[in-house]
Design a protein around this motif. Structure first.
Motif, PDB file in Angstrom:
ATOM      1  N   GLU A  49      68.796  52.347  43.270  1.00 55.30           N
ATOM      2  CA  GLU A  49      68.318  51.595  44.426  1.00 55.30           C
ATOM      3  C   GLU A  49      66.898  52.043  44.747  1.00 55.30           C
ATOM      4  OE1 GLU A  49      69.546  50.681  49.061  1.00 55.30           O
ATOM      5  OE2 GLU A  49      70.222  52.541  48.135  1.00 55.30           O
ATOM      6  N   LEU A  50      66.017  51.083  44.920  1.00 54.51           N
ATOM      7  CA  LEU A  50      64.639  51.364  45.309  1.00 54.51           C
ATOM      8  C   LEU A  50      64.454  50.960  46.762  1.00 54.51           C
ATOM      9  CD1 LEU A  50      62.777  49.867  42.222  1.00 54.51           C
ATOM     10  CD2 LEU A  50      63.620  52.197  42.529  1.00 54.51           C
ATOM     11  N   CYS A  51      63.503  51.567  47.405  1.00 53.72           N
ATOM     12  CA  CYS A  51      63.182  51.204  48.781  1.00 53.72           C
ATOM     13  C   CYS A  51      61.662  51.249  48.920  1.00 53.72           C
ATOM     14  CB  CYS A  51      63.863  52.167  49.747  1.00 53.72           C
ATOM     15  SG  CYS A  51      63.852  51.604  51.449  1.00 53.72           S
ATOM     16  N   PRO A  52      60.982  50.230  48.354  1.00 51.71           N
ATOM     17  CA  PRO A  52      59.517  50.261  48.407  1.00 51.71           C
ATOM     18  C   PRO A  52      59.008  50.233  49.839  1.00 51.71           C
ATOM     19  CG  PRO A  52      60.306  48.129  47.600  1.00 51.71           C
ATOM     20  CD  PRO A  52      61.501  49.013  47.749  1.00 51.71           C
ATOM     21  N   ALA A  53      57.919  50.950  50.069  1.00 49.93           N
ATOM     22  CA  ALA A  53      57.335  50.980  51.412  1.00 49.93           C
ATOM     23  C   ALA A  53      56.781  49.620  51.800  1.00 49.93           C
ATOM     24  CB  ALA A  53      56.233  52.035  51.467  1.00 49.93           C
ATOM     25  N   THR A  54      56.315  48.874  50.805  1.00 47.91           N
ATOM     26  CA  THR A  54      55.736  47.556  51.051  1.00 47.91           C
ATOM     27  C   THR A  54      56.370  46.526  50.133  1.00 47.91           C
ATOM     28  OG1 THR A  54      53.615  48.544  51.620  1.00 47.91           O
ATOM     29  CG2 THR A  54      53.593  46.213  51.047  1.00 47.91           C
ATOM     30  N   GLY A  83      43.488  35.559  45.174  1.00 50.49           N
ATOM     31  CA  GLY A  83      44.326  36.152  44.138  1.00 50.49           C
ATOM     32  C   GLY A  83      43.625  37.292  43.425  1.00 50.49           C
ATOM     33  N   ALA A  84      42.341  37.122  43.142  1.00 52.07           N
ATOM     34  CA  ALA A  84      41.571  38.197  42.512  1.00 52.07           C
ATOM     35  C   ALA A  84      41.473  39.406  43.442  1.00 52.07           C
ATOM     36  CB  ALA A  84      40.190  37.690  42.134  1.00 52.07           C
ATOM     37  N   GLY A  85      41.313  39.147  44.735  1.00 56.51           N
ATOM     38  CA  GLY A  85      41.272  40.243  45.704  1.00 56.51           C
ATOM     39  C   GLY A  85      42.584  41.004  45.779  1.00 56.51           C
ATOM     40  N   LEU A  86      43.695  40.288  45.695  1.00 54.85           N
ATOM     41  CA  LEU A  86      45.008  40.947  45.695  1.00 54.85           C
ATOM     42  C   LEU A  86      45.182  41.807  44.444  1.00 54.85           C
ATOM     43  CD1 LEU A  86      47.243  37.994  46.940  1.00 54.85           C
ATOM     44  CD2 LEU A  86      46.747  40.120  48.184  1.00 54.85           C
ATOM     45  N   ALA A  87      44.768  41.275  43.292  1.00 51.35           N
ATOM     46  CA  ALA A  87      44.880  42.045  42.052  1.00 51.35           C
ATOM     47  C   ALA A  87      44.030  43.306  42.121  1.00 51.35           C
ATOM     48  CB  ALA A  87      44.478  41.181  40.855  1.00 51.35           C
ATOM     49  N   ALA A  88      42.884  43.225  42.773  1.00 50.36           N
ATOM     50  CA  ALA A  88      42.005  44.388  42.905  1.00 50.36           C
ATOM     51  C   ALA A  88      42.625  45.490  43.759  1.00 50.36           C
ATOM     52  CB  ALA A  88      40.658  43.963  43.486  1.00 50.36           C
ATOM     53  N   LEU A  89      43.609  45.156  44.599  1.00 48.73           N
ATOM     54  CA  LEU A  89      44.310  46.188  45.366  1.00 48.73           C
ATOM     55  C   LEU A  89      45.038  47.158  44.437  1.00 48.73           C
ATOM     56  CD1 LEU A  89      45.967  44.089  48.230  1.00 48.73           C
ATOM     57  CD2 LEU A  89      44.070  45.700  48.457  1.00 48.73           C
ATOM     58  N   LEU A  90      45.509  46.659  43.288  1.00 50.19           N
ATOM     59  CA  LEU A  90      46.223  47.496  42.330  1.00 50.19           C
ATOM     60  C   LEU A  90      45.264  48.276  41.461  1.00 50.19           C
ATOM     61  CD1 LEU A  90      48.482  45.441  43.145  1.00 50.19           C
ATOM     62  CD2 LEU A  90      49.343  45.750  40.857  1.00 50.19           C
ATOM     63  N   ASP A 147      50.268  51.651  39.001  1.00 47.38           N
ATOM     64  CA  ASP A 147      50.944  52.919  39.245  1.00 47.38           C
ATOM     65  C   ASP A 147      51.614  52.875  40.620  1.00 47.38           C
ATOM     66  OD1 ASP A 147      51.751  55.555  38.808  1.00 47.38           O
ATOM     67  OD2 ASP A 147      49.974  56.341  39.815  1.00 47.38           O
ATOM     68  N   GLY A 148      52.919  52.631  40.636  1.00 50.06           N
ATOM     69  CA  GLY A 148      53.661  52.553  41.890  1.00 50.06           C
ATOM     70  C   GLY A 148      53.463  51.252  42.644  1.00 50.06           C
ATOM     71  N   ILE A 204      54.481  44.484  45.821  1.00 54.84           N
ATOM     72  CA  ILE A 204      55.455  45.563  46.009  1.00 54.84           C
ATOM     73  C   ILE A 204      54.729  46.876  45.753  1.00 54.84           C
ATOM     74  CG2 ILE A 204      57.627  46.581  45.224  1.00 54.84           C
ATOM     75  CD1 ILE A 204      58.447  43.793  44.234  1.00 54.84           C
ATOM     76  N   SER A 205      54.903  47.834  46.670  1.00 58.91           N
ATOM     77  CA  SER A 205      54.214  49.107  46.537  1.00 58.91           C
ATOM     78  C   SER A 205      55.068  50.246  47.076  1.00 58.91           C
ATOM     79  CB  SER A 205      52.882  49.055  47.301  1.00 58.91           C
ATOM     80  OG  SER A 205      52.234  50.301  47.249  1.00 58.91           O
ATOM     81  N   GLU A 206      54.984  51.378  46.400  1.00 59.39           N
ATOM     82  CA  GLU A 206      55.669  52.573  46.888  1.00 59.39           C
ATOM     83  C   GLU A 206      54.944  53.151  48.099  1.00 59.39           C
ATOM     84  OE1 GLU A 206      55.961  55.232  43.572  1.00 59.39           O
ATOM     85  OE2 GLU A 206      57.205  53.846  42.433  1.00 59.39           O
ATOM     86  N   ASP A 207      53.663  52.823  48.242  1.00 59.27           N
ATOM     87  CA  ASP A 207      52.871  53.267  49.382  1.00 59.27           C
ATOM     88  C   ASP A 207      52.913  52.202  50.468  1.00 59.27           C
ATOM     89  OD1 ASP A 207      52.052  55.512  47.898  1.00 59.27           O
ATOM     90  OD2 ASP A 207      50.430  54.364  46.989  1.00 59.27           O
ATOM     91  N   ASP A 208      52.506  52.589  51.640  1.00 54.51           N
ATOM     92  CA  ASP A 208      52.438  51.645  52.751  1.00 54.51           C
ATOM     93  C   ASP A 208      51.165  50.814  52.592  1.00 54.51           C
ATOM     94  OD1 ASP A 208      53.226  50.364  55.012  1.00 54.51           O
ATOM     95  OD2 ASP A 208      52.605  51.938  56.388  1.00 54.51           O
ATOM     96  N   GLN A 209      51.204  49.904  51.646  1.00 53.88           N
ATOM     97  CA  GLN A 209      50.064  49.054  51.277  1.00 53.88           C
ATOM     98  C   GLN A 209      50.088  47.771  52.102  1.00 53.88           C
ATOM     99  OE1 GLN A 209      47.933  49.690  48.468  1.00 53.88           O
ATOM    100  NE2 GLN A 209      46.722  47.992  49.154  1.00 53.88           N
ATOM    101  N   THR A 210      48.945  47.345  52.558  1.00 53.78           N
ATOM    102  CA  THR A 210      48.883  46.064  53.255  1.00 53.78           C
ATOM    103  C   THR A 210      48.115  45.076  52.399  1.00 53.78           C
ATOM    104  OG1 THR A 210      46.882  46.688  54.433  1.00 53.78           O
ATOM    105  CG2 THR A 210      48.985  47.109  55.550  1.00 53.78           C
ATOM    106  N   ALA A 211      48.364  43.815  52.632  1.00 56.20           N
ATOM    107  CA  ALA A 211      47.621  42.757  51.958  1.00 56.20           C
ATOM    108  C   ALA A 211      46.696  42.155  52.999  1.00 56.20           C
ATOM    109  CB  ALA A 211      48.583  41.715  51.396  1.00 56.20           C
TER     110      ALA A 211
END
Length: 192
Positions: free
Chosen positions: A25-30, A45-52, A68-69, A83-90
């Protein structure tokens, strides 16, 4: 931020040293859905990809960029899933689109092992072979009575997302389907 209880709180681990299939079971922060206005897809979309990754390109429809995560999947031409293991915002301006937090609304199970394609095919009518469903592919489908989002992370690993209310049913279905291979289950354990 509100503390979240996992969808499978109370389920005990099931460890099998000879298991060919592992379910965790996973529980991603975001976990957010981003809907982009049609005239803003390329830029946003390009801006969202740049978040990773600053060099990551926007994924094609039904594909995911795995970081990575983190992961950015393109569900439809104008809809993304972050989806992110960190508390990532879009970050999103209202002229670009809208963001919906699904973190509390979904459960996520990671299923892995050499027989994982056969396990998933027992419920969803898709070709899960590596040629029919290559790494980075995402699909929205149904298994039994559940709407699922399935993402292939590697040749032997998938993430399966369902509405939170179906978490128990999804886990039971996957455990039954994987029984012939031997199966272990590991519930989410928050970092200490």
């Amino acid at each position: 931020m509100v503390d979240r209880m996992t969808a499978l709180a109370g389920r005990k681990a099931r460890i099998n040293d000879r298991a060919g299939i592992g379910i965790a079971e996973l529980c991603p922060a975001t976990l957010v859905q981003v809907d982009v206005w049609p005239d803003r897809v390329a830029e946003t979309g390009a801006g969202l990809a740049a978040l990773l990754d600053k060099t990551a390109a926007m994924p094609d429809t039904r594909r995911a960029v795995l970081g990575d995560g983190q992961m950015l999947a393109r569900l439809t031409p104008e809809r993304f899933l972050l989806i992110s293991e960190d508390d990532q915002t879009a970050p999103m301006a209202e002229e670009d689109g809208s963001v919906f937090d699904l973190s509390h609304a979904r459960c996520c199970l990671r299923i892995s092992g050499d027989g994982v394609e056969h396990v998933l095919a027992k419920g969803a009518v898709l070709d899960f072979s590596v040629t029919g469903f290559p790494v980075g592919t995402i699909a929205q489908t149904m298994a039994h009575h559940m709407d699922l989002t399935i993402i292939r992370r590697s040749e032997t690993e998938f993430d399966v997302l369902a509405f939170r209310g179906f978490a128990e049913s999804l886990l039971d279905h996957l455990m039954d389907a994987a029984d012939e291979f031997g199966v272990s289950f590991r519930p989410f354990s928050p970092p200490t």
